[in-house]
Design a protein around this motif. Structure first.
Motif, PDB file in Angstrom:
ATOM      1  N   ARG A 111      23.024  22.181  12.521  1.00 29.70           N
ATOM      2  CA  ARG A 111      23.865  22.610  11.397  1.00 29.70           C
ATOM      3  C   ARG A 111      23.022  22.958  10.180  1.00 29.70           C
ATOM      4  O   ARG A 111      23.260  23.978   9.510  1.00 29.70           O
ATOM      5  N   ASN A 116      24.828  26.609  11.337  1.00 31.64           N
ATOM      6  CA  ASN A 116      26.007  26.367  12.162  1.00 31.64           C
ATOM      7  C   ASN A 116      25.614  25.525  13.368  1.00 31.64           C
ATOM      8  O   ASN A 116      24.527  25.712  13.933  1.00 31.64           O
ATOM      9  N   SER A 137      22.303  26.300  18.696  1.00 32.41           N
ATOM     10  CA  SER A 137      22.794  27.337  17.787  1.00 32.41           C
ATOM     11  C   SER A 137      22.088  28.667  17.978  1.00 32.41           C
ATOM     12  O   SER A 137      22.682  29.726  17.759  1.00 32.41           O
ATOM     13  N   HIS A 178      32.964  23.527  15.713  1.00 34.10           N
ATOM     14  CA  HIS A 178      32.072  24.355  14.901  1.00 34.10           C
ATOM     15  C   HIS A 178      31.868  23.663  13.552  1.00 34.10           C
ATOM     16  O   HIS A 178      32.787  23.529  12.750  1.00 34.10           O
ATOM     17  N   LYS A 180      29.641  23.739  10.052  1.00 36.37           N
ATOM     18  CA  LYS A 180      28.851  24.682   9.266  1.00 36.37           C
ATOM     19  C   LYS A 180      28.407  24.037   7.950  1.00 36.37           C
ATOM     20  O   LYS A 180      28.968  23.022   7.515  1.00 36.37           O
ATOM     21  N   SER A 184      28.771  29.059   2.327  1.00 39.47           N
ATOM     22  CA  SER A 184      29.370  30.091   3.165  1.00 39.47           C
ATOM     23  C   SER A 184      30.121  31.066   2.275  1.00 39.47           C
ATOM     24  O   SER A 184      30.785  30.666   1.315  1.00 39.47           O
ATOM     25  N   SER A 189      31.282  31.053   8.876  1.00 42.99           N
ATOM     26  CA  SER A 189      29.923  30.680   9.261  1.00 42.99           C
ATOM     27  C   SER A 189      29.151  30.252   8.026  1.00 42.99           C
ATOM     28  O   SER A 189      29.416  30.733   6.917  1.00 42.99           O
ATOM     29  N   GLY A 190      28.192  29.353   8.219  1.00 39.19           N
ATOM     30  CA  GLY A 190      27.399  28.844   7.108  1.00 39.19           C
ATOM     31  C   GLY A 190      26.028  29.484   7.055  1.00 39.19           C
ATOM     32  O   GLY A 190      25.535  30.030   8.049  1.00 39.19           O
ATOM     33  N   SER A 192      21.979  29.211   6.762  1.00 40.16           N
ATOM     34  CA  SER A 192      20.985  28.236   7.194  1.00 40.16           C
ATOM     35  C   SER A 192      20.085  27.845   6.037  1.00 40.16           C
ATOM     36  O   SER A 192      19.756  28.660   5.172  1.00 40.16           O
TER      37      SER A 192
END
Length: 428
Positions: A111, A116, A137, A178, A180, A184, A189-190, A192
């Motif tokens: 994560r 994610n 991931s 999921h 995240k 975001s 989706s997040g 990184s």
């Protein structure tokens, strides 16, 4: 050169006829495209080698791994702990090959590092939970239905490419947990941490490279050989002398030795010292910036410059409130929504992590706190025994107790008025 022109120049430079890269579609948010813009200087390839970045990932992963995940139900009598449910057994042992601690540590690592984390939900034919599997991931791609997400069922799909078999699996959103990061822009989706901190991580890696080279050269650093023009030495001979000096004066094996300089030459150093370059201050600043982005406090990365016992204890509490609590809340919401049936959610069932393992005080403070809670009727004796790890006594030990001197205010009678007699006695 403008950014657009520079970008087109770089694109043309790698799209020659027959070039393999010209046959690959690069997404604007893909690591390959970011690495391409950075001219091969990967924003993620060496990030794990940066010690502060690695420590932050490790701290968050290990912290989540050691928190017990409990199941509760909101009832008219209050919050009740649930001990019999099919999901509880699976969460204790997600699959035959992974323990609970390893599973959640891997999820949290993915994560943060990739933005994610994914886990496949495998169910039995009757719909009950069977296994949970970590999906790396780097091998998962999220797809959104071309018709959009509004009023669409199963609008989000997850494509998983199994590296072992080469098979491609497609799961709809109800089949995947999921998780995240909180950063975001679309909520699906997040981002990184390795991309967000690419500059600081790169600076940290360069400081390590600087140290490595400094030690490899025997702490000699950069130097030059000076000689006068009257010596009439050719460029080739000068280079040969320099290589000989590097061979006999450089390297760890020659550290501390006195180099022999040929007649007419003068060996002079030309690099700044670590003090002049403020190496320690810059390295510490970089480490603190990386840690702060993760929400990690200085004491967690062994920075005790301004720390004392009370300060460190406060940092631990702040870590739970401002760093861990938002992460746990996001985990609990996803787990409760995906693993429980709709009727169970409506009945008040939910999952919660128990943070008491990281908030425990020393044993004396813990015992004194439980004594006060038990004596005031907030906890039953068996509940306090359970908190200390002792077996339940049963019987009346599960009943609430309180001091008999405590009575309701309305039950207190008004005292009678008394007067003192002339003989020193008292009368009504």
């Amino acid at each position: 050169m403008k950014f657009k022109d520079l970008l087109m120049h770089k694109v043309k430079s790698i799209t020659k006829v027959g070039d393999v890269k010209s046959q690959t579609n690069l997404s604007l948010d893909s690591p390959d495209f970011i690495n391409f813009l950075l001219e091969g200087r990967s924003a993620s390839g060496d990030s794990m080698s940066e010690i502060t970045y690695y420590n932050c990932l490790r701290i968050l992963s290990e912290t989540l791994a050691k928190l017990p995940l409990k199941m509760y139900q909101n009832t008219d009598s209050g919050l009740m702990k649930v001990t019999e449910h099919a999901a509880i057994k699976v969460l204790r042992k997600p699959n035959p090959y992974t323990s609970s601690s390893t599973f959640w540590a891997a999820i949290e690592m993915n994560r943060n590092h990739y933005g994610n984390a994914y886990a496949r939900i495998q169910r039995n034919p009757n719909g009950s939970l069977k296994h949970l599997w970590v999906l790396p991931s780097s091998d998962v791609e999220m797809k959104i239905n071309q018709s959009g997400i509004f009023e669409q069922s199963n609008a989000i799909w997850y494509h998983y490419q199994d590296k072992q078999t080469g098979n491609l699996y497609k799961f709809h959103s109800d089949e995947v947990l999921h998780f995240k990061t909180s950063v975001s822009f679309d909520g699906f989706s997040g981002l990184s941490m390795q991309q967000i901190l690419s500059t600081y991580v790169d600076n940290g890696n360069r400081s390590i490279d600087y140290l490595n080279n400094y030690y490899k050269t025997g702490l000699l650093g950069k130097a030059y050989l000076a000689y006068s023009d009257s010596m009439q030495i050719s460029e080739e001979d000068a280079q040969g002398f320099a290589q000989d000096m590097e061979k006999y004066a450089g390297g760890v094996s020659n550290a501390g030795k006195i180099p022999v300089v040929p007649p007419g030459f003068d060996l002079k150093t030309m690099n700044m010292t670590m003090v002049d370059a403020q190496f320690l201050q810059i390295s510490k600043y970089t480490a603190l910036q990386i840690a702060s982005a993760f929400g990690i406090k200085p004491s967690f990365i062994n920075d005790y410059d301004k720390g004392n016992y009370a300060n460190v204890e406060t940092q631990q509490l702040d870590f739970y409130v401002n760093t861990l609590l938002p992460i746990l809340k996001a985990y609990e919401e996803e787990i409760s929504y995906k693993l429980l049936l709709e009727r169970e959610v409506d009945a008040g069932y939910k999952f919660e992590f128990n943070p008491n393992v990281i908030l425990r005080a020393d044993y004396e403070k813990q015992v004194n706190g439980l004594v006060k809670l038990t004596g005031s009727g907030i906890l039953a004796p068996d509940e306090s025994r359970d908190a200390l790890g002792y077996a339940s006594r049963g019987g009346n030990a599960d009943e609430l107790l309180t001091n008999s001197a405590n009575v309701r205010v309305n039950d207190i009678e008004k005292p009678s008025v008394t007067t003192q007699t002339s003989k020193g006695g008292w009368q009504d």
